[in-house]
Enzyme design. Structure first.
Site, mmCIF file in Angstrom:
data_model
loop_
_atom_site.group_PDB
_atom_site.id
_atom_site.type_symbol
_atom_site.label_atom_id
_atom_site.label_comp_id
_atom_site.label_asym_id
_atom_site.label_seq_id
_atom_site.Cartn_x
_atom_site.Cartn_y
_atom_site.Cartn_z
ATOM 1 N N ASP A 29 86.782 -54.980 63.972
ATOM 2 C CA ASP A 29 85.667 -55.739 63.380
ATOM 3 C C ASP A 29 85.731 -57.150 63.961
ATOM 4 O O ASP A 29 86.721 -57.529 64.610
ATOM 5 C CB ASP A 29 85.816 -55.752 61.845
ATOM 6 C CG ASP A 29 84.621 -56.369 61.121
ATOM 7 O OD1 ASP A 29 83.538 -56.511 61.740
ATOM 8 O OD2 ASP A 29 84.767 -56.708 59.929
ATOM 9 N N ARG A 49 75.169 -58.296 47.876
ATOM 10 C CA ARG A 49 76.043 -58.769 48.967
ATOM 11 C C ARG A 49 76.250 -60.257 48.748
ATOM 12 O O ARG A 49 75.283 -61.028 48.706
ATOM 13 C CB ARG A 49 75.389 -58.513 50.329
ATOM 14 C CG ARG A 49 76.046 -59.302 51.447
ATOM 15 C CD ARG A 49 75.591 -58.893 52.826
ATOM 16 N NE ARG A 49 76.167 -57.618 53.198
ATOM 17 C CZ ARG A 49 76.185 -57.150 54.453
ATOM 18 N NH1 ARG A 49 75.661 -57.840 55.434
ATOM 19 N NH2 ARG A 49 76.738 -55.978 54.722
ATOM 20 N N CYS A 74 82.037 -51.460 62.315
ATOM 21 C CA CYS A 74 80.974 -51.470 61.310
ATOM 22 C C CYS A 74 79.701 -52.138 61.818
ATOM 23 O O CYS A 74 78.638 -51.915 61.260
ATOM 24 C CB CYS A 74 81.467 -52.128 60.033
ATOM 25 S SG CYS A 74 81.867 -53.880 60.202
ATOM 26 N N HIS A 90 84.300 -54.102 51.498
ATOM 27 C CA HIS A 90 83.011 -53.551 51.964
ATOM 28 C C HIS A 90 83.046 -52.031 51.717
ATOM 29 O O HIS A 90 83.096 -51.229 52.647
ATOM 30 C CB HIS A 90 82.830 -53.870 53.452
ATOM 31 C CG HIS A 90 81.433 -53.719 53.959
ATOM 32 N ND1 HIS A 90 80.372 -53.346 53.154
ATOM 33 C CD2 HIS A 90 80.900 -53.901 55.206
ATOM 34 C CE1 HIS A 90 79.268 -53.307 53.877
ATOM 35 N NE2 HIS A 90 79.558 -53.635 55.122
ATOM 36 N N ARG A 123 75.584 -44.954 56.785
ATOM 37 C CA ARG A 123 75.357 -45.901 55.678
ATOM 38 C C ARG A 123 74.221 -45.387 54.798
ATOM 39 O O ARG A 123 74.302 -45.431 53.564
ATOM 40 C CB ARG A 123 74.999 -47.302 56.219
ATOM 41 C CG ARG A 123 76.096 -47.998 56.994
ATOM 42 C CD ARG A 123 77.258 -48.385 56.111
ATOM 43 N NE ARG A 123 76.858 -49.238 55.000
ATOM 44 C CZ ARG A 123 76.650 -50.561 55.080
ATOM 45 N NH1 ARG A 123 76.844 -51.190 56.228
ATOM 46 N NH2 ARG A 123 76.300 -51.272 54.022
ATOM 47 N N GLN A 166 80.596 -49.401 53.385
ATOM 48 C CA GLN A 166 80.859 -49.180 54.803
ATOM 49 C C GLN A 166 81.998 -48.183 55.012
ATOM 50 O O GLN A 166 81.902 -47.283 55.856
ATOM 51 C CB GLN A 166 81.204 -50.504 55.489
ATOM 52 C CG GLN A 166 81.484 -50.361 56.968
ATOM 53 C CD GLN A 166 80.242 -50.039 57.775
ATOM 54 O OE1 GLN A 166 79.263 -50.760 57.723
ATOM 55 N NE2 GLN A 166 80.266 -48.937 58.529
HETATM 56 N N1 NVA Z 1 83.780 -58.538 58.311
HETATM 57 C C1 NVA Z 1 82.359 -58.678 58.574
HETATM 58 C C2 NVA Z 1 81.643 -57.399 58.292
HETATM 59 C C3 NVA Z 1 80.171 -57.437 58.559
HETATM 60 C C4 NVA Z 1 79.464 -56.167 58.191
HETATM 61 C C5 NVA Z 1 81.808 -59.809 57.726
HETATM 62 O O1 NVA Z 1 82.164 -59.907 56.549
HETATM 63 O O2 NVA Z 1 81.008 -60.589 58.240
HETATM 64 N N1 CP Z 2 77.906 -53.144 58.756
HETATM 65 C C1 CP Z 2 77.084 -53.910 58.033
HETATM 66 O O1 CP Z 2 77.268 -54.099 56.827
HETATM 67 O O2 CP Z 2 76.021 -54.418 58.731
HETATM 68 P P1 CP Z 2 75.016 -55.539 58.226
HETATM 69 O O3 CP Z 2 75.787 -56.819 58.079
HETATM 70 O O4 CP Z 2 73.971 -55.611 59.303
HETATM 71 O O5 CP Z 2 74.430 -55.127 56.908
#
Ligand code: NVA
Ligand code: CP
Length: 303
Positions: A222, A103, A262, A130, A290, A133
């Site tokens: 989101d 990540r 998500c 993502h 997930r 997800q």
């Molecule tokens: N769009 C959000 C998703 C988190 C799972 C981010 O990138 O922070």
């Molecule tokens: N939805 C998701 O990826 O959650 P986290 O940021 O908690 O991993």
């Protein structure tokens, strides 16, 4: 050939469908206590340059349930945080581990990691995509609706990593996706260009959330400020005024629509408390899936 899971567009509809079928099978096995140690003795590094609750826990637990070992690596406590080149980290890690989930920020980082890795690399979220997800989301849609085909999907909010990945999913699976994003916060232009060519007429973008959600079977939203955009929170709150997924918006969708997020969610911003806690919401199944879908992705890629 080593295959990586960096973006949905690297896979065919048939390949993604087979991972979703495996995810359903692994979920059933997990629920009924049937052993499925498909990663027996394997080690998967879980590299985080951003925060996480669900991704970290679901990957760690998932590798364990598959009989392997998940190794949490944070950039802050590894040499990555001190500037060691990605290509050096990737070559070393792939000599120790059988797979890597990462990540991070730029999609270019996961791509460079994969270029130098001898073992499969899985995208656990970048600024652009993502994919894990959206696979969990598709599994949830299939559970609730029996299929992910022939439905109308709506996106309300930022044209972010989640929106971009939904666009890829719509193009690959051929479903209808209507996005509502404020001006200046549209999805990635190159993702849109690719998707419009792959599935002409299936994906539309408007600035009006009411248009996007009307008659939708599946509604998604989101956060307005993603990880790395915290400094823009205030200006984004102004830009996204009117984009809260509330009961009035959901009432325009199909009576049996499902609402997805998500997580983490900001109640009162992108989604109202009554919607996320209401009977259309499937967010907890979505979060659970997930675990199951990532087990399927790892079991498919990691030999
Ligand atoms: N769009 C959000 C998703 C988190 C799972 C981010 O990138 O922070
Ligand atoms: N939805 C998701 O990826 O959650 P986290 O940021 O908690 O991993």
């Amino acid at each position: 050939m080593t295959r990586h899971f960096l973006a949905l567009h690297d896979f065919t509809k048939a390949e993604l469908t087979s991972m979703l079928d495996l995810a359903a099978d692994l979920k059933a096995k997990q629920k009924s206590g049937v052993s499925h140690k498909l990663l027996d003795g394997k080690t998967v590094a879980l590299v985080f340059e951003k925060a996480s609750t669900r991704t970290r826990i679901s990957f760690e637990v998932g590798v364990f349930q598959l009989g392997g070992h998940g190794l949490f690596v944070s950039s802050g406590t590894s040499q990555m945080g001190r500037g060691e080149p990605i290509k050096d980290t990737a070559r070393c890690m792939s000599r120790y581990c059988d797979g890597v989930m990462i990540r991070t920020f730029g999609q270019n980082i996961v791509e460079e990691f994969a270029t130098y890795s001898d073992v499969p690399v899985i995208n656990g979220l970048t600024d652009l995509f993502h994919p894990c997800q959206i696979m969990a989301d598709l599994q949830t849609v299939i559970e609730r609706k029996g299929t992910c085909a022939g439905l109308k999907y709506a996106w309300v909010g930022d044209g972010n990593n989640m929106a971009n990945t939904w666009i890829e999913a719509a193009a690959i699976f051929g479903f209808e996706l209507a996005l509502a994003c404020p001006k200046g916060y549209e999805p990635d232009a190159s993702v849109m260009t690719w998707a419009q060519a792959a599935a002409p007429g299936k994906i539309t973008v408007t600035t009006d959330p009411k248009i996007a959600v009307t008659a939708a079977d599946v509604i998604n939203t989101d956060v307005w400020a993603s990880m790395g955009q915290e400094a823009e929170q205030k200006e984004r709150e102004q830009a996204f005024a009117g984009y809260c997924l509330d009961d009035a918006l959901v009432a325009l969708a199909q009576p049996d629509c499902i609402v997805m997020h998500c997580l983490p969610a900001h109640r009162g911003e992108e989604i109202s408390d009554s919607v996320i806690e209401g009977h259309h919401s499937v967010v907890w199944d979505e979060a659970e899936n997930r675990l199951h879908v990532q087990k399927a992705i790892m079991a498919t890629l990691i030999q």
